[in-house]
Design a protein around this motif. Structure first.
Motif, PDB file in Angstrom:
ATOM      1  N   GLU A 137      54.289  34.832  41.388  1.00 41.55           N
ATOM      2  CA  GLU A 137      53.403  35.850  41.682  1.00 41.55           C
ATOM      3  C   GLU A 137      52.148  36.327  43.223  1.00 41.55           C
ATOM      4  OE1 GLU A 137      50.361  32.154  40.864  1.00 41.55           O
ATOM      5  OE2 GLU A 137      51.608  30.863  39.713  1.00 41.55           O
ATOM      6  N   ALA A 138      51.325  36.852  43.287  1.00 39.96           N
ATOM      7  CA  ALA A 138      50.778  37.831  44.265  1.00 39.96           C
ATOM      8  C   ALA A 138      49.465  38.015  44.442  1.00 39.96           C
ATOM      9  CB  ALA A 138      52.088  39.882  43.792  1.00 39.96           C
ATOM     10  N   ALA A 139      49.449  37.376  45.519  1.00 44.25           N
ATOM     11  CA  ALA A 139      47.560  37.208  45.985  1.00 44.25           C
ATOM     12  C   ALA A 139      47.191  38.565  46.833  1.00 44.25           C
ATOM     13  CB  ALA A 139      46.928  36.314  46.814  1.00 44.25           C
ATOM     14  N   THR A 140      47.852  39.738  46.744  1.00 46.05           N
ATOM     15  CA  THR A 140      47.655  41.006  47.926  1.00 46.05           C
ATOM     16  C   THR A 140      48.733  42.117  46.823  1.00 46.05           C
ATOM     17  OG1 THR A 140      49.000  40.612  49.566  1.00 46.05           O
ATOM     18  CG2 THR A 140      47.354  39.778  49.891  1.00 46.05           C
ATOM     19  N   GLY A 141      48.466  43.396  47.269  1.00 44.93           N
ATOM     20  CA  GLY A 141      49.110  44.870  46.451  1.00 44.93           C
ATOM     21  C   GLY A 141      49.968  44.726  47.642  1.00 44.93           C
ATOM     22  N   LEU A 159      55.285  39.308  36.282  1.00 38.52           N
ATOM     23  CA  LEU A 159      55.032  38.887  37.900  1.00 38.52           C
ATOM     24  C   LEU A 159      53.335  38.754  37.998  1.00 38.52           C
ATOM     25  CD1 LEU A 159      56.077  39.867  41.768  1.00 38.52           C
ATOM     26  CD2 LEU A 159      53.391  40.343  40.875  1.00 38.52           C
ATOM     27  N   LEU A 160      52.753  37.811  38.279  1.00 39.29           N
ATOM     28  CA  LEU A 160      50.835  37.964  37.858  1.00 39.29           C
ATOM     29  C   LEU A 160      49.753  38.074  39.576  1.00 39.29           C
ATOM     30  CD1 LEU A 160      50.334  34.604  36.510  1.00 39.29           C
ATOM     31  CD2 LEU A 160      50.656  36.618  35.168  1.00 39.29           C
ATOM     32  N   ALA A 161      49.689  39.710  39.351  1.00 37.23           N
ATOM     33  CA  ALA A 161      48.863  39.703  41.119  1.00 37.23           C
ATOM     34  C   ALA A 161      47.505  39.813  40.760  1.00 37.23           C
ATOM     35  CB  ALA A 161      49.561  41.165  40.849  1.00 37.23           C
ATOM     36  N   ASP A 162      47.171  38.697  41.458  1.00 34.88           N
ATOM     37  CA  ASP A 162      45.277  38.732  41.713  1.00 34.88           C
ATOM     38  C   ASP A 162      45.011  37.800  42.804  1.00 34.88           C
ATOM     39  OD1 ASP A 162      42.793  37.492  40.782  1.00 34.88           O
ATOM     40  OD2 ASP A 162      43.353  39.011  39.047  1.00 34.88           O
ATOM     41  N   ASP A 163      44.182  37.975  43.361  1.00 36.88           N
ATOM     42  CA  ASP A 163      43.619  37.298  44.906  1.00 36.88           C
ATOM     43  C   ASP A 163      42.884  36.000  44.654  1.00 36.88           C
ATOM     44  OD1 ASP A 163      41.338  38.815  43.612  1.00 36.88           O
ATOM     45  OD2 ASP A 163      40.584  38.614  45.758  1.00 36.88           O
ATOM     46  N   GLN A 164      42.825  35.958  43.118  1.00 36.29           N
ATOM     47  CA  GLN A 164      42.440  34.445  42.547  1.00 36.29           C
ATOM     48  C   GLN A 164      43.256  33.684  42.687  1.00 36.29           C
ATOM     49  OE1 GLN A 164      37.958  34.776  40.676  1.00 36.29           O
ATOM     50  NE2 GLN A 164      38.547  37.233  41.436  1.00 36.29           N
ATOM     51  N   LEU A 190      43.085  30.229  40.336  1.00 34.49           N
ATOM     52  CA  LEU A 190      42.868  29.765  39.621  1.00 34.49           C
ATOM     53  C   LEU A 190      43.039  31.147  38.591  1.00 34.49           C
ATOM     54  CD1 LEU A 190      39.212  28.123  40.321  1.00 34.49           C
ATOM     55  CD2 LEU A 190      40.857  27.168  39.829  1.00 34.49           C
ATOM     56  N   VAL A 191      42.777  32.348  38.923  1.00 33.86           N
ATOM     57  CA  VAL A 191      42.958  33.356  37.396  1.00 33.86           C
ATOM     58  C   VAL A 191      44.596  33.464  37.221  1.00 33.86           C
ATOM     59  CG1 VAL A 191      43.071  35.890  37.148  1.00 33.86           C
ATOM     60  CG2 VAL A 191      41.006  34.734  38.216  1.00 33.86           C
ATOM     61  N   ARG A 192      45.590  33.160  38.418  1.00 36.43           N
ATOM     62  CA  ARG A 192      46.495  33.694  38.591  1.00 36.43           C
ATOM     63  C   ARG A 192      47.030  32.233  37.770  1.00 36.43           C
ATOM     64  NH1 ARG A 192      46.632  34.004  43.689  1.00 36.43           N
ATOM     65  NH2 ARG A 192      47.532  32.661  44.267  1.00 36.43           N
ATOM     66  N   ALA A 193      46.671  30.735  38.073  1.00 38.41           N
ATOM     67  CA  ALA A 193      46.604  29.619  37.544  1.00 38.41           C
ATOM     68  C   ALA A 193      46.550  29.397  35.859  1.00 38.41           C
ATOM     69  CB  ALA A 193      46.006  28.077  37.975  1.00 38.41           C
ATOM     70  N   GLY A 194      45.523  30.250  35.364  1.00 36.66           N
ATOM     71  CA  GLY A 194      45.218  30.416  33.708  1.00 36.66           C
ATOM     72  C   GLY A 194      45.786  31.275  32.821  1.00 36.66           C
ATOM     73  N   PHE A 195      46.127  32.335  34.122  1.00 40.31           N
ATOM     74  CA  PHE A 195      47.584  32.909  32.914  1.00 40.31           C
ATOM     75  C   PHE A 195      49.147  32.808  33.252  1.00 40.31           C
ATOM     76  CE2 PHE A 195      45.050  37.361  34.806  1.00 40.31           C
ATOM     77  CZ  PHE A 195      44.074  37.511  34.118  1.00 40.31           C
ATOM     78  N   ARG A 196      49.069  32.020  33.680  1.00 37.77           N
ATOM     79  CA  ARG A 196      49.708  30.578  34.302  1.00 37.77           C
ATOM     80  C   ARG A 196      50.124  30.116  32.782  1.00 37.77           C
ATOM     81  NH1 ARG A 196      54.844  29.888  36.738  1.00 37.77           N
ATOM     82  NH2 ARG A 196      54.278  31.330  38.716  1.00 37.77           N
ATOM     83  N   MET A 228      42.195  43.963  45.164  1.00 28.25           N
ATOM     84  CA  MET A 228      43.202  42.877  46.095  1.00 28.25           C
ATOM     85  C   MET A 228      42.868  43.327  47.256  1.00 28.25           C
ATOM     86  SD  MET A 228      46.497  41.510  43.550  1.00 28.25           S
ATOM     87  CE  MET A 228      47.222  43.399  43.517  1.00 28.25           C
ATOM     88  N   PRO A 229      43.428  42.424  48.050  1.00 29.23           N
ATOM     89  CA  PRO A 229      43.085  42.384  49.591  1.00 29.23           C
ATOM     90  C   PRO A 229      44.445  43.695  49.694  1.00 29.23           C
ATOM     91  CG  PRO A 229      43.271  40.365  49.396  1.00 29.23           C
ATOM     92  CD  PRO A 229      43.144  41.231  47.951  1.00 29.23           C
TER      93      PRO A 229
END
Length: 223
Positions: free
Chosen positions: A32-36, A5-10, A12-18, A57-58
């Motif tokens: 994926e997750a954009a918030t805690g 599971l990728l958790a980052d509010d950005q 592009l960062v999640r896309a890079g990891f993926r 993260m928000p």
């Protein structure tokens, strides 16, 4: 297959990891997750093996999200790696205290990130050695009254020695070389220590060693 599971509010960062992780046959990004809050819900819904968690993260920061995941008995098999641009000691300690199994900065090379995921997925802890050394020096300076945990009394002298080496960031192979043991014997010692102390992984051994005052600056010979 290691489920992630990728958790980052950005985004592009999640896309890079993926994109990086997608080349590995044994890694599968399942959510994926954009918030805690989304990270905690995603962990409960998808039961990943490893969560890559940003700190800032928000809604809910990564430390609190990690604390909730690590504290949920239903998610006992889920491991968290904190991955952030901030390699500050307070963040490292806070992350480990919250229950994280690993801590890496975002400029980590892709091969190191993939290695970290595999290490943590099999139940080991991973902290960059340079961060571990700074953390030992910093935290040892703060401890004024070691915690006389009665659980530590259950350890043999050899097990206490192994525990301090684990807290210094040494792998089972490195512990074996340092103590002239076989890697299998070192692994057995670590497993017995975790069972006796009731901790979930090596990262929690690190925290217990720091809080018990078992480590002082320079104890590892400056390595």
């Amino acid at each position: 297959m290691i489920r992630l599971l990728l958790a980052d509010d950005q985004t592009l960062v999640r896309a890079g990891f993926r994109s990086i992780l997608g080349y590995e046959d044994d890694l599968d990004v399942v959510a994926e997750a954009a918030t805690g809050e989304q990270a905690v819900r995603g962990a409960r819904e998808h039961r990943p093996d490893v969560v890559l968690m940003d700190i800032r993260m928000p809604d809910l920061d990564g430390l609190e999200a990690t604390r909730r995941i690590a504290g949920d008995p239903v998610l006992d098999g889920v491991r968290v790696i904190i991955l952030t641009t901030f390699d500050l000691d307070d963040y490292v300690y806070g992350a480990l205290r919250a229950g994280a199994s690993g801590f890496l900065v975002k400029d980590t090379e892709p091969a190191e990130l993939i290695h970290a995921i595999r290490v943590v997925a099999r139940g080991d802890a991973l902290i960059a050695p340079s961060i571990t050394r700074r953390l030992i020096a910093e935290f040892a300076g703060r401890v004024s009254r070691p915690d006389p945990s009665p659980r530590l009394n259950a350890l043999t002298e050899r097990e206490r020695e192994v525990m301090t080496l684990v807290a210094g960031g040494l792998s089972n192979d490195e512990i074996a070389a340092r103590l002239v043991l076989s890697p299998a014997t070192a692994k057995t010692h670590v497993s017995r220590i975790m069972t006796k102390l009731g901790v979930r992984d090596r990262a929690q051994l690190v925290i217990m060693a720091y809080e018990a005052g078992m480590i002082t600056p320079g104890w590892l010979g400056g390595s």
